[in-house]
Design a protein around this motif. Structure first.
Motif, PDB file in Angstrom:
ATOM      1  N   UNK A   1       0.483  -1.153   0.765  1.00  0.00           N
ATOM      2  CA  UNK A   1       0.277  -0.241  -0.071  1.00  0.00           C
ATOM      3  C   UNK A   1       0.976   1.371   0.330  1.00  0.00           C
ATOM      4  N   UNK A   2       0.484   1.734  -0.858  1.00  0.00           N
ATOM      5  CA  UNK A   2       1.364   3.818  -0.992  1.00  0.00           C
ATOM      6  C   UNK A   2       1.113   4.278   0.232  1.00  0.00           C
ATOM      7  N   UNK A   3       2.132   5.252   0.275  1.00  0.00           N
ATOM      8  CA  UNK A   3       1.812   5.666   1.837  1.00  0.00           C
ATOM      9  C   UNK A   3       2.825   7.103   1.772  1.00  0.00           C
ATOM     10  N   UNK A   4       2.560   7.724   2.863  1.00  0.00           N
ATOM     11  CA  UNK A   4       3.065   8.833   2.755  1.00  0.00           C
ATOM     12  C   UNK A   4       4.389   9.470   3.025  1.00  0.00           C
ATOM     13  N   UNK A   5       4.575   8.078   3.416  1.00  0.00           N
ATOM     14  CA  UNK A   5       6.314   8.213   4.106  1.00  0.00           C
ATOM     15  C   UNK A   5       7.152   7.826   2.288  1.00  0.00           C
ATOM     16  N   UNK A   6       6.239   7.125   1.114  1.00  0.00           N
ATOM     17  CA  UNK A   6       7.460   7.195   0.441  1.00  0.00           C
ATOM     18  C   UNK A   6       7.319   8.517  -0.917  1.00  0.00           C
ATOM     19  N   UNK A   7       7.050   9.677  -0.190  1.00  0.00           N
ATOM     20  CA  UNK A   7       7.326  10.849  -0.859  1.00  0.00           C
ATOM     21  C   UNK A   7       7.675  11.639   0.215  1.00  0.00           C
ATOM     22  N   UNK A 160      -6.331   6.783   8.257  1.00  0.00           N
ATOM     23  CA  UNK A 160      -6.140   6.246   8.992  1.00  0.00           C
ATOM     24  C   UNK A 160      -4.779   5.403   9.528  1.00  0.00           C
ATOM     25  N   UNK A 161      -4.505   4.551   8.829  1.00  0.00           N
ATOM     26  CA  UNK A 161      -3.602   3.303   9.575  1.00  0.00           C
ATOM     27  C   UNK A 161      -2.468   4.257   9.472  1.00  0.00           C
ATOM     28  N   UNK A 162      -2.340   5.482   7.532  1.00  0.00           N
ATOM     29  CA  UNK A 162      -1.207   5.624   7.329  1.00  0.00           C
ATOM     30  C   UNK A 162      -0.999   7.027   8.317  1.00  0.00           C
TER      31      UNK A 162
END
Length: 207
Positions: A1-7, A160-162
């Protein structure tokens, strides 16, 4: 799953670009409370147009008519969100799930939009986020695409999870950042800006 952490590497640059007062974005206008009294008004609804909604007068006026129709019921549901919370608390990331009562009120309002022309969960989120920036995420199409979420509930659960998994990152990129009227920029708004701007423009424009 994509995440704000990827950015992580480009997040601050996306924020810098969006909040620049010379930029053609809504930060200088949408991200202000103006003289909000605690009671939802027609101008509060129309302010959501600053985030590319197309609410017309005939979409907003029915919410404020003195009857028991679908419009006033939706307005009352959104007001219940405001009455049960404050501008700072609770925070979305502090909820154990999106089924908790404060956020259940937002979801209840979303359900009532089915009977009100031009109102959707997107509309509700863009109206309420200005007034509860730490609780109500903006349900934007590009951000939903980032999370591969075709349903509103799926989007909120993924978000919410992210947010809960990346609070340190969000705290870092919002540190010292403020809205045009001097309030701390919320983690939810920062996440929305970063993902929206990344999905809309990519990172190549930041180099």
């Amino acid at each position: 799953m994509r995440s704000i952490a990827d950015l992580r590497k480009c997040a601050s640059a996306h924020l810098d670009t969006y909040v620049d007062p010379r930029a053609p974005f809504a930060f200088a206008t949408y991200d202000q409370l103006y003289d909000f009294s605690g009671t939802l008004t027609a101008p509060d609804c129309l302010a959501a147009n600053l985030l590319t909604l197309r609410l017309r007068h005939d979409h907003v006026i029915p919410l404020f008519q003195r009857d028991a129709g679908a419009g006033p019921r939706l307005l009352a549901a959104m007001q219940r969100v405001l009455d049960a919370t404050t501008p700072d608390e609770p925070a979305f990331a502090e909820l154990d799930s999106i089924d908790e009562p404060p956020f259940r009120l937002v979801r209840n309002a979303n359900l009532l939009t089915e009977e009100v022309p031009q109102w959707t969960a997107v509309t509700v989120s863009k109206v309420l986020h200005r007034l509860r920036p730490h609780l109500v995420p903006i349900c934007d199409a590009l951000v939903r695409r980032f999370y591969l979420a075709d349903q509103t509930v799926t989007f909120y659960r993924a978000l919410h999870d992210d947010v809960r998994a990346n609070r340190d990152l969000l705290a870092a990129i919002t540190r010292g950042r403020r809205t045009p009227d001097g309030r701390p920029l919320s983690e939810l708004r920062a996440l929305d800006i970063v993902i929206w701007h990344h999905e809309r423009y990519g990172c190549c424009v930041l180099s």
